[in-house]
Motif scaffolding. Structure first.
Motif, PDB file in Angstrom:
ATOM      1  N   ARG A  59       0.800  -1.234   0.000  1.00 14.70           N
ATOM      2  CA  ARG A  59       0.000   0.000   0.000  1.00 14.70           C
ATOM      3  C   ARG A  59       0.829   1.280   0.000  1.00 14.70           C
ATOM      4  NH1 ARG A  59      -3.939   0.618   2.922  1.00 14.70           N
ATOM      5  NH2 ARG A  59      -3.644   2.849   3.132  1.00 14.70           N
ATOM      6  N   GLN A  60       1.961   1.312   0.697  1.00 15.53           N
ATOM      7  CA  GLN A  60       2.857   2.470   0.697  1.00 15.53           C
ATOM      8  C   GLN A  60       2.111   3.792   0.884  1.00 15.53           C
ATOM      9  OE1 GLN A  60       5.593   2.380  -2.618  1.00 15.53           O
ATOM     10  NE2 GLN A  60       6.036   0.209  -2.348  1.00 15.53           N
ATOM     11  N   LYS A  61       1.602   4.010   2.073  1.00 14.67           N
ATOM     12  CA  LYS A  61       0.876   5.230   2.435  1.00 14.67           C
ATOM     13  C   LYS A  61      -0.345   5.486   1.558  1.00 14.67           C
ATOM     14  CE  LYS A  61       4.711   7.725   4.594  1.00 14.67           C
ATOM     15  NZ  LYS A  61       5.439   9.010   4.684  1.00 14.67           N
ATOM     16  N   GLY A  62      -0.911   4.440   1.010  1.00  9.34           N
ATOM     17  CA  GLY A  62      -2.115   4.598   0.192  1.00  9.34           C
ATOM     18  C   GLY A  62      -1.852   4.869  -1.266  1.00  9.34           C
ATOM     19  N   TRP A  63      -0.591   5.010  -1.657  1.00 16.29           N
ATOM     20  CA  TRP A  63      -0.252   5.342  -3.045  1.00 16.29           C
ATOM     21  C   TRP A  63       0.565   4.235  -3.681  1.00 16.29           C
ATOM     22  CZ3 TRP A  63      -2.815   9.579  -4.473  1.00 16.29           C
ATOM     23  CH2 TRP A  63      -3.227  10.448  -3.455  1.00 16.29           C
ATOM     24  N   GLY A  64       0.434   3.017  -3.167  1.00 14.65           N
ATOM     25  CA  GLY A  64       1.304   1.936  -3.576  1.00 14.65           C
ATOM     26  C   GLY A  64       0.780   1.099  -4.723  1.00 14.65           C
ATOM     27  N   GLY A 117      -0.351   3.929 -11.940  1.00 12.57           N
ATOM     28  CA  GLY A 117       0.725   2.956 -11.959  1.00 12.57           C
ATOM     29  C   GLY A 117       0.467   1.725 -11.122  1.00 12.57           C
ATOM     30  N   SER A 118      -0.682   1.657 -10.460  1.00 13.19           N
ATOM     31  CA  SER A 118      -1.016   0.480  -9.656  1.00 13.19           C
ATOM     32  C   SER A 118      -1.408  -0.679 -10.555  1.00 13.19           C
ATOM     33  CB  SER A 118      -2.160   0.797  -8.702  1.00 13.19           C
ATOM     34  OG  SER A 118      -3.354   1.046  -9.436  1.00 13.19           O
ATOM     35  N   GLU A 128      -7.954   2.203   6.795  1.00 18.25           N
ATOM     36  CA  GLU A 128      -8.631   2.964   7.835  1.00 18.25           C
ATOM     37  C   GLU A 128      -8.783   4.392   7.331  1.00 18.25           C
ATOM     38  OE1 GLU A 128      -8.102   4.145  12.552  1.00 18.25           O
ATOM     39  OE2 GLU A 128      -6.668   2.837  11.566  1.00 18.25           O
ATOM     40  N   ALA A 129      -9.856   5.049   7.715  1.00 16.69           N
ATOM     41  CA  ALA A 129     -10.156   6.383   7.195  1.00 16.69           C
ATOM     42  C   ALA A 129      -9.241   7.437   7.811  1.00 16.69           C
ATOM     43  CB  ALA A 129     -11.619   6.722   7.444  1.00 16.69           C
ATOM     44  N   LEU A 130      -7.941   7.266   7.598  1.00 17.69           N
ATOM     45  CA  LEU A 130      -6.937   8.212   8.066  1.00 17.69           C
ATOM     46  C   LEU A 130      -5.919   8.426   6.958  1.00 17.69           C
ATOM     47  CD1 LEU A 130      -6.219   6.848  11.669  1.00 17.69           C
ATOM     48  CD2 LEU A 130      -7.509   8.908  11.088  1.00 17.69           C
ATOM     49  N   ALA A 131      -5.315   9.587   6.936  1.00 14.59           N
ATOM     50  CA  ALA A 131      -4.293   9.876   5.934  1.00 14.59           C
ATOM     51  C   ALA A 131      -3.189   8.831   5.999  1.00 14.59           C
ATOM     52  CB  ALA A 131      -3.719  11.274   6.164  1.00 14.59           C
ATOM     53  N   ASP A 132      -2.789   8.342   4.845  1.00  9.54           N
ATOM     54  CA  ASP A 132      -1.735   7.353   4.666  1.00  9.54           C
ATOM     55  C   ASP A 132      -2.148   5.930   5.040  1.00  9.54           C
ATOM     56  OD1 ASP A 132      -0.181   9.474   3.862  1.00  9.54           O
ATOM     57  OD2 ASP A 132       0.947   9.601   5.737  1.00  9.54           O
ATOM     58  N   TYR A 133      -3.233   5.760   5.770  1.00  9.05           N
ATOM     59  CA  TYR A 133      -3.698   4.434   6.146  1.00  9.05           C
ATOM     60  C   TYR A 133      -4.948   4.035   5.375  1.00  9.05           C
ATOM     61  CZ  TYR A 133      -0.546   4.768  10.147  1.00  9.05           C
ATOM     62  OH  TYR A 133       0.567   4.884  10.937  1.00  9.05           O
ATOM     63  N   GLY A 134      -5.497   4.946   4.576  1.00  9.06           N
ATOM     64  CA  GLY A 134      -6.794   4.720   3.962  1.00  9.06           C
ATOM     65  C   GLY A 134      -6.720   4.269   2.523  1.00  9.06           C
ATOM     66  N   ASN A 135      -7.900   4.205   1.969  1.00 10.59           N
ATOM     67  CA  ASN A 135      -8.126   3.821   0.586  1.00 10.59           C
ATOM     68  C   ASN A 135      -8.764   5.032  -0.093  1.00 10.59           C
ATOM     69  OD1 ASN A 135      -9.305   2.834  -1.771  1.00 10.59           O
ATOM     70  ND2 ASN A 135     -10.037   0.949  -0.833  1.00 10.59           N
ATOM     71  N   HIS A 136      -8.205   5.487  -1.200  1.00 15.02           N
ATOM     72  CA  HIS A 136      -8.756   6.687  -1.837  1.00 15.02           C
ATOM     73  C   HIS A 136      -9.483   6.361  -3.147  1.00 15.02           C
ATOM     74  CE1 HIS A 136      -5.342   6.626  -4.593  1.00 15.02           C
ATOM     75  NE2 HIS A 136      -4.522   6.637  -3.558  1.00 15.02           N
ATOM     76  N   TYR A 182     -17.053   0.512  -4.143  1.00 20.26           N
ATOM     77  CA  TYR A 182     -16.718   0.707  -2.737  1.00 20.26           C
ATOM     78  C   TYR A 182     -17.549   1.885  -2.241  1.00 20.26           C
ATOM     79  CZ  TYR A 182     -12.688  -2.335  -3.551  1.00 20.26           C
ATOM     80  OH  TYR A 182     -11.874  -3.394  -3.864  1.00 20.26           O
ATOM     81  N   GLY A 183     -18.652   1.592  -1.572  1.00 20.33           N
ATOM     82  CA  GLY A 183     -19.559   2.648  -1.143  1.00 20.33           C
ATOM     83  C   GLY A 183     -18.858   3.671  -0.269  1.00 20.33           C
ATOM     84  N   ILE A 184     -19.450   4.852  -0.170  1.00 19.87           N
ATOM     85  CA  ILE A 184     -18.854   5.936   0.612  1.00 19.87           C
ATOM     86  C   ILE A 184     -18.829   5.548   2.085  1.00 19.87           C
ATOM     87  CG2 ILE A 184     -18.996   8.366   1.237  1.00 19.87           C
ATOM     88  CD1 ILE A 184     -18.430   7.907  -1.708  1.00 19.87           C
ATOM     89  N   ASP A 185     -17.656   5.564   2.675  1.00 21.00           N
ATOM     90  CA  ASP A 185     -17.487   5.275   4.093  1.00 21.00           C
ATOM     91  C   ASP A 185     -18.066   6.432   4.904  1.00 21.00           C
ATOM     92  OD1 ASP A 185     -16.631   4.674   6.645  1.00 21.00           O
ATOM     93  OD2 ASP A 185     -14.487   4.699   6.180  1.00 21.00           O
ATOM     94  N   PRO A 186     -18.994   6.181   5.835  1.00 22.57           N
ATOM     95  CA  PRO A 186     -19.549   7.281   6.649  1.00 22.57           C
ATOM     96  C   PRO A 186     -18.494   8.015   7.460  1.00 22.57           C
ATOM     97  CG  PRO A 186     -20.872   5.284   6.888  1.00 22.57           C
ATOM     98  CD  PRO A 186     -19.632   4.895   6.151  1.00 22.57           C
ATOM     99  N   GLU A 187     -17.351   7.363   7.703  1.00 23.76           N
ATOM    100  CA  GLU A 187     -16.290   7.999   8.484  1.00 23.76           C
ATOM    101  C   GLU A 187     -15.174   8.561   7.604  1.00 23.76           C
ATOM    102  OE1 GLU A 187     -14.899   5.499  11.603  1.00 23.76           O
ATOM    103  OE2 GLU A 187     -16.914   4.970  12.290  1.00 23.76           O
ATOM    104  N   ALA A 188     -15.363   8.519   6.293  1.00 24.08           N
ATOM    105  CA  ALA A 188     -14.344   9.053   5.391  1.00 24.08           C
ATOM    106  C   ALA A 188     -14.210  10.556   5.567  1.00 24.08           C
ATOM    107  CB  ALA A 188     -14.701   8.726   3.947  1.00 24.08           C
ATOM    108  N   SER A 189     -13.016  11.033   5.303  1.00 20.23           N
ATOM    109  CA  SER A 189     -12.762  12.466   5.387  1.00 20.23           C
ATOM    110  C   SER A 189     -11.774  12.851   4.302  1.00 20.23           C
ATOM    111  CB  SER A 189     -12.196  12.834   6.760  1.00 20.23           C
ATOM    112  OG  SER A 189     -11.893  14.215   6.828  1.00 20.23           O
ATOM    113  N   GLY A 190     -12.123  13.859   3.500  1.00 20.68           N
ATOM    114  CA  GLY A 190     -11.248  14.272   2.421  1.00 20.68           C
ATOM    115  C   GLY A 190     -11.161  13.188   1.369  1.00 20.68           C
ATOM    116  N   ILE A 191      -9.964  12.593   1.211  1.00 19.21           N
ATOM    117  CA  ILE A 191      -9.789  11.546   0.201  1.00 19.21           C
ATOM    118  C   ILE A 191      -9.683  10.149   0.804  1.00 19.21           C
ATOM    119  CG2 ILE A 191      -8.639  13.172  -1.343  1.00 19.21           C
ATOM    120  CD1 ILE A 191      -5.992  11.701  -0.687  1.00 19.21           C
ATOM    121  N   TRP A 192      -9.668  10.028   2.124  1.00 17.12           N
ATOM    122  CA  TRP A 192      -9.326   8.750   2.738  1.00 17.12           C
ATOM    123  C   TRP A 192     -10.549   8.045   3.296  1.00 17.12           C
ATOM    124  CZ3 TRP A 192      -4.792   7.263   1.295  1.00 17.12           C
ATOM    125  CH2 TRP A 192      -3.786   8.203   1.057  1.00 17.12           C
ATOM    126  N   ALA A 193     -10.720   6.766   2.898  1.00 17.09           N
ATOM    127  CA  ALA A 193     -11.828   5.942   3.361  1.00 17.09           C
ATOM    128  C   ALA A 193     -11.287   4.667   4.012  1.00 17.09           C
ATOM    129  CB  ALA A 193     -12.746   5.571   2.197  1.00 17.09           C
TER     130      ALA A 193
END
Length: 653
Positions: free
Chosen positions: A56-61, A68-69, A271-279, A350-361
């Motif tokens: 995953r590499q901070k969500g950009w892997g 490039g994924s 997880e819906a946090l920067a670098d740990y999420g799915n965008h 991938y439905g919208i996560d209710p806890e998503a914020s910005g780009i991270w779900a």
């Protein structure tokens, strides 16, 4: 994903191999030194977690949704996906050695082969018990094989560091040629089989590679190679684990609350946090899209499902509901994308996560799931045997969920006759011998044959002395078989004749059906077909008619099964497919390709499906420009050829 993910970065092996992968020197990052590492189970856990992080590499892997994924590479220039962004070269397949989206996966992933090899070697030499060491070695072997297989299918065979000595003591002058495809394939097969044999069916820690995950990659490998029997064996092995099952609701598979879902075989946790999420949704949403949950989400207005693909779905197919045509804007108005001239629907699988914020779900990235095992098995059976009832049933298991079918009425055997008892008068088990036209010259004799002429020990042996000119002249008949209105039935039996002839199967009464079965002299025929549906409740008669078939020949019949087929309740429309819909292997193969498209859209399965079924170039030429044979592989990065001149570029680049 609910429950905070704590990635361990204590030991991140960040070295590269010069001739194949870049910078030579091993570099260890974190709070422990090289000398201190690999001493405790916690060290092994940290080293293994660092390798999972490479997915995953901070969500950009390489295995998420970024440029490039593997996901983007596997949907590009296919019929199921496009983007509004100005990716002209990538959308046309005119990618080059400088195209980041064609080469980035290689640059991300090739070094991980060496990292895995290094880590395995260090674990093997440490003083911990084999039980502790194998817990981690099995996962790393599987990860290394995952990386190797995906690099191989994208770029062809490439030299990778799989020897412990080369990983621990790298040689800057080592510049190998490209290995043979056979050697790479052998490594992938062996590594996955070894890992699968070591791994448990389930870990206490969700998201680790399991036996099922290693087996599923091995299944994907055999399907890629079109090794149908091997693929069937592995599919049966996964099914035989008795662990996985289809999720009842299709949308739930991909929701942010999907942790522990038994359809999931392997996921990349989020997880819906920067670098740990799915965008994923950020790649899709228009900037004015309003989340149905009221949370603030960002959108870059890119990924789309083309209308031509969207329109292939049956209007009652619930899988299409996740592709959004109409949405509410942040100002409260409704936008219909087709009416505004957009290029396609929003592929919000991938439905919208209710806890998503910005780009991270927090939606886990689904890599592999059980539905694919079932459809792979259906495909392998078709390639081995042509259209068959088992493949049809497997596909229908997928379609039942797609169309909202509820609990089914199970199948029920109404009649089964193996002729294990002697003839009593003119009766053999359920069947009686009827000489309807004996007075006009029809004549036969019959007996139980116990010489294993057919599949079972016994069979009904009939010697036709003289037939007559009507189909009902001689009959093998079973009366009073109960049938139910609107239910269909299957008929199976084995038969052999000493001459070429047509055997008539008939049912009369509430169930009216005629099936003409051509027989070739001396050949055993395994007959299987479905009847029409019964018109009402009641009893019917079923019989084999031998009249008007000639004189002085023998026929054997055995293993007769008359079965009420499973009846689906609920669902909308006539959505189940039938064996009779597919006259040959090619027609069922084409349907499986369509079914896989409807089932696995936006999951990164389309390119390998099209390649396997010899459709990728044809589809690529329809949606791209100058698409051809070279696009079966991606180009190698230019720096790889500069670093090692012995490596030759893929054809056409």
């Amino acid at each position: 994903m609910k429950g905070k993910i704590k990635y361990i970065f204590i030991l991140l092996l960040g070295f590269h191999f010069l001739s194949c992968e870049g910078d030579l020197n091993p570099q260890l990052y974190g709070t422990i030194t090289n000398e201190d590492a690999f001493k405790t189970p916690q060290d092994l856990e940290a080293a293994t977690t660092a390798l999972y992080y490479e997915l995953r590499q901070k969500g950009w892997g390489p295995y998420l949704f970024t440029d490039g994924s593997s996901f983007v590479m596997d949907v590009a220039v296919t019929d199921e996906w496009t983007t509004k962004w100005a990716w002209t070269n990538f959308l046309n397949g005119t990618w080059t050695t400088q195209e980041a989206m064609a080469i980035r996966f290689y640059d991300w992933t090739a070094p991980n082969i060496t990292r895995c090899t290094y880590t395995i070697a260090r674990i093997e030499e440490c003083a911990l018990s084999d039980e502790v060491k194998n817990e981690y070695i099995s996962q790393i072997k599987a990860l290394r094989a995952f990386f190797m297989f995906d690099l191989y299918r994208f770029y062809g065979p490439m030299p990778m560091i799989i020897e412990a000595e080369r990983a621990i003591n790298p040689d800057p002058d080592y510049r190998p040629e490209r290995p043979s495809a056979e050697s790479v394939e052998e490594f992938i097969r062996t590594e996955l089989r070894t890992a699968a044999d070591m791994l448990p069916v389930e870990w206490s820690q969700y998201g680790r590679i399991t036996k099922g995950a290693a087996l599923h990659y091995l299944l994907k490998y055999h399907m890629f190679k079109k090794e149908w029997q091997e693929a069937l064996n592995i599919a049966n092995e996964i099914i035989g684990l008795n662990y996985y099952r289809l999720e009842e609701n299709y949308a739930d598979i991909f929701s942010a609350q999907n942790e522990g879902n038994r359809e999931l075989i392997f996921v990349i946790r989020a997880e819906a946090l920067a670098d740990y999420g799915n965008h994923t949704y950020a790649n899709i949403l228009p900037g004015d899209f309003a989340s149905p949950h009221g949370n603030v989400v960002d959108g870059w207005n890119g990924h789309r499902m083309p209308w031509d693909f969207y329109d292939t779905f049956d209007e009652n197919d619930k899988r299409r509901e996740l592709a959004v045509v109409e949405y509410r804007t942040k100002s409260g108005s409704i936008t219909n994308l087709r009416e505004t001239g957009d290029i396609g629907a929003l592929p919000l699988k991938y439905g919208i996560d209710p806890e998503a914020s910005g780009i991270w779900a927090g939606n886990d990235k689904v890599m592999d799931r059980y539905a694919e095992v079932l459809l792979f098995k259906a495909e392998a059976l078709n390639e081995l045997n042509g259209p068959n009832e088992q493949s049809i049933n497997l596909i229908n298991d997928i379609r039942k969920r797609a169309f909202g079918a509820g609990v089914s009425i199970p199948s029920e055997i109404i009649l089964k006759e193996e002729f294990d008892t002697e003839i009593n008068g003119n009766a053999a088990g359920f069947f009686t011998m009827n000489n309807y036209d004996e007075n006009n010259g029809a004549a036969w004799t019959y007996a139980i044959d116990n010489t294993s002429v057919l599949s079972g020990e016994n069979s009904l042996h009939i010697n036709v002395i003289r037939s007559n000119n009507e189909f009902w002249a001689l009959q093998v008949r079973a009366d009073n078989q109960p049938v139910k209105k609107d239910r269909t039935y299957s008929v199976r039996f084995n038969v052999k004749s000493s001459q070429n002839m047509n055997l008539d199967f008939r049912s009369e009464g509430p169930l009216s059906h005629t099936e003409i079965i051509p027989l070739t002299a001396g050949e055993v025929k395994n007959v299987s077909f479905d009847t029409t549906s019964a018109g009402e409740d009641g009893n019917c008669v079923i019989f084999f008619a031998l009249g008007n078939t000639g004189n002085n020949y023998d026929i054997w019949i055995d293993d007769i099964v008359f079965e009420a087929k499973e009846q689906v309740t609920g669902g909308v429309g006539d959505f189940l497919i039938k064996l009779s819909d597919f006259p040959d292997k090619e027609s069922l193969r084409d349907w499986i390709l369509k079914e896989r498209g409807w089932e696995f859209w936006y999951e990164g399965k389309r390119r390998p499906d099209l390649i396997r079924m010899n459709k990728y170039i044809e589809v690529g030429q329809q949606v791209g420009n100058n698409f051809g044979e070279k696009n079966l592989l991606f180009p190698l990065p230019s720096h790889v050829l500069i670093e090692n001149p012995r490596i030759k570029q893929n054809p056409g680049y």
